[in-house]
Design a protein around this motif. Structure first.
Motif, short mmCIF file in Angstrom:
data_model
loop_
_atom_site.label_atom_id
_atom_site.label_comp_id
_atom_site.label_asym_id
_atom_site.label_seq_id
_atom_site.Cartn_x
_atom_site.Cartn_y
_atom_site.Cartn_z
N GLY A 187 3.89 2.84 7.84
CA GLY A 187 3.44 4.26 7.45
C GLY A 187 4.09 4.46 6.08
N SER A 188 3.71 5.78 5.60
CA SER A 188 4.34 6.09 4.58
C SER A 188 5.61 6.95 4.55
CB SER A 188 3.63 7.28 3.74
OG SER A 188 3.53 8.62 4.42
N ARG B 76 -4.54 -0.86 10.81
CA ARG B 76 -3.40 -0.06 10.85
C ARG B 76 -2.47 -0.43 11.80
NH1 ARG B 76 -2.64 4.13 7.46
NH2 ARG B 76 -0.69 3.92 8.56
N ASP C 80 5.77 10.31 6.38
CA ASP C 80 5.04 10.16 7.77
C ASP C 80 6.13 9.72 8.70
OD1 ASP C 80 2.65 11.00 7.22
OD2 ASP C 80 1.57 9.32 7.14
N ARG D 138 0.80 -1.26 -0.13
CA ARG D 138 0.12 -0.09 0.05
C ARG D 138 0.98 1.16 -0.01
NH1 ARG D 138 -3.55 -1.55 5.08
NH2 ARG D 138 -3.72 -3.88 4.74
N ASN D 139 2.03 1.35 -0.49
CA ASN D 139 2.94 2.41 -0.63
C ASN D 139 3.45 2.72 0.66
OD1 ASN D 139 2.79 2.52 -3.46
ND2 ASN D 139 0.96 3.61 -3.11
N GLU D 140 3.42 1.75 1.77
CA GLU D 140 4.01 2.01 2.98
C GLU D 140 5.11 1.10 3.30
OE1 GLU D 140 0.15 3.37 5.32
OE2 GLU D 140 0.40 1.34 5.33
#
Length: 247
Positions: free
Chosen positions: A147-148, A236, A151, A126-128
């Motif tokens: 997280g990203s 999350r 972040d 998820r691009n994290e």
């Protein structure tokens, strides 16, 4: 001989090492699926190359993740099956620690100030990314995070540490880290190769074996920072499965 297995990402590997943890034979590949087609043929190649049988192994080590759910299951299941069939010890080591292993000396040399922290990054989907920060002895400096990149870098900027970003996901995103963290923040991104964590796995596992340590075969499970989304609500928060091994 110690057999080490890593299926923590698209890059997988298997290696044979002596009692000192020095790798004598290795196979590394990149899989488009979950390593099922590559792992056991690679193990067979390793054993044949050294003219030994699986029953002659002294132990098996496996990278526990975090990583893709199915890929981790392939590696851990294979390692547990071999250990059960051969009746030898199994060692599990989390992959974030493996990614940081080469750079713990940098943190150790910063003692007693403790101002240097290797931060290992692995892809989390998820691009994290999943991130783990370590002290000189390999201990966690904080809870692992998902997280990203933006972040995570923002959180890191709030801590007065020199950060050594390492691991597969950090090297793949090195331009982004440099752009967002900036040279003034005291950050550095270290090069990465698939062999890094496989060799670290052999070294750390051999050290635990020489100290008389091993993991419980039945209890050992992959380390998931979050459960897969298929058939379950997305989460999350961090989810650990089973017992996490230390170095």
């Amino acid at each position: 001989m110690l057999l080490s297995i890593d299926t923590s990402s698209r890059y997988g590997g298997a290696a044979l090492a002596g009692s000192d943890g020095q790798v004598v034979e290795a196979r590394i590949w990149r899989s488009t699926a979950n390593h099922t087609a590559q792992l056991m043929p690679a193990v067979t190649e390793l054993l044949n190359a050294r003219s030994i049988r699986a029953a002659e192994l002294t132990a098996v080590a496996v990278a526990l993740g975090p990583g893709p759910f199915s890929a981790l299951r392939v590696g851990v299941s294979a390692a547990k099956g071999l250990a059960m069939a051969g009746g030898f010890p199994i060692i599990g080591v989390d992959t974030l620690l493996l990614e940081a292993r080469r750079y713990l000396d940098h943190a150790r040399h910063a003692q007693p100030t403790g101002e240097c922290s290797p931060v290992a990054w692995l892809d989390a989907g998820r691009n994290e990314v999943a991130a783990g920060a370590f002290g000189a002895g390999g201990e966690r400096m904080r809870e692992d995070r998902v997280g990203s990149p933006a972040d995570l870098l923002e959180h890191d900027a709030e801590e007065s540490l020199t950060r050594i970003y390492c691991g597969e996901a950090a090297w793949a995103r090195r331009d982004e880290i440099w752009d967002l963290a900036g040279d003034g923040a005291g950050s550095v991104v270290m090069p990465w190769t698939p062999a890094d964590r496989l060799f670290a796995l052999s070294e750390l596992a051999a050290g635990r074996l020489s100290a008389g340590q091993s993991d419980d075969l039945a209890a050992l499970q992959p380390y998931y920072l979050r459960m897969p989304t298929i058939g379950a609500p997305r989460r999350r928060d961090l989810v650990r499965q089973g017992r996490l091994s230390s170095s």
